[in-house]
Design a protein around this motif. Structure first.
Motif: not given
Length: 298
Positions: A19-37
């Protein structure tokens, strides 16, 4: 002992890279950015290296991240294939055989080598052609079941591979009748009077052909060199020059109107190998290939 990889963490890293970034990945995964990070940081701690670096307002893969991404791509591509493979095995719909074919291997010979497997009505054959280094890497990662090559696997301390002799075939020389008719004479002396086509030095049999020409005191004019044997034969059939081919290709070549067999050179032999990533072969179709090869050599 290294800590085992958490594949959930690896998956989150893979999505972030895609996805090229934490925010877009979090949106795709349906998770909080902090969790993905946090999950990506856990993976970095396990591997002992940073996988991302700041790049402008975003992030980019580090050198370690590029390598991790390449492996993650292969892992999750295999995962996508798993349901279909299990379904086919459970229902008996097919028996998949993924074969890597070294790009210098004569294509007419490949069918001969694989014929025992093709006799099984369940077979679903997947053939991929590439240079031997790329194929062996895919084999080590179990993306291929076997690799067919004209040489055994080179020594590599990072890859555990096993070479099995699958067969050998002598070479013969062919030429269009129009070309052969203009240069009459006994074989192999007639080759000195006509243009010839040869495989490139990347093909294992080339060195043996050069030695045979030298022993025969022949220095023909080389009109072309080809890494692909099918291309070599196609240019030879078109009239560009005489060319060598495996005797296993004889029947197919003789279907070509106007092509003539000049003669055989039985002391120039092509060797063919089946390379596997396991010493003890489990795939039933690969077992069949090796058994037929052993029976033929007995």
């Amino acid at each position: 002992m290294a800590s085992p990889i958490n594949f959930r963490h690896l998956y989150y890293f893979w999505v972030v890279a895609k996805e090229g970034g934490m925010a877009r990945a979090a949106e795709r995964l349906g998770m909080a950015v902090q969790t993905v990070s946090a999950q990506v940081r856990s993976l970095e701690q396990t591997l002992g290296h940073s996988l991302f670096r700041p790049a402008g307002r975003g992030i980019a893969l580090t050198d370690a991240g590029i390598v991790a991404m390449a492996h993650a791509d292969q892992i999750f591509q295999l995962g996508e294939q798993l349901p279909a493979a299990v379904r086919e095995a459970a229902t008996g719909q097919g028996l998949r055989l993924a074969v890597g074919i070294a790009d210098g291997l004569p294509k007419l010979v490949v069918r001969h080598l694989l014929q025992p497997a093709l006799e099984d009505p369940r077979v679903r054959l997947l053939c991929l052609e590439d240079n031997i280094e790329g194929l062996l890497s895919d084999l080590a990662l179990h993306r291929l079941d076997v690799v067919l090559s004209d040489r055994s696997a080179p020594a590599n301390p990072n890859l555990r591979l096993y070479s099995h002799r699958l067969g050998e075939a002598p070479l013969a020389w062919y030429a269009p009748a129009s070309l052969a008719g203009r240069h009459a004479g006994p074989f192999p002396d007639c080759l000195a009077q006509m243009p010839v086509l040869l495989p490139t030095g990347q093909v294992a049999v080339r060195a043996r052909l050069d030695q045979w020409l030298e022993r025969s005191n022949l220095r023909p004019r080389v009109a072309g060199e080809f890494e692909d044997s099918a291309l070599l034969a196609a240019f030879g059939r078109s009239g560009m020059g005489a060319f060598p081919a495996s005797r296993w290709s004889h029947e197919e070549l003789m279907h070509e109107p106007g092509l003539r067999l000049l003669g055989e050179c039985p002391d120039v032999v092509e060797h063919f190998y089946l390379i596997s990533a396991e010493r003890r072969i489990q795939h039933p179709l690969v077992q069949r290939l090796l058994q037929v090869s052993r029976d033929g050599a007995a």
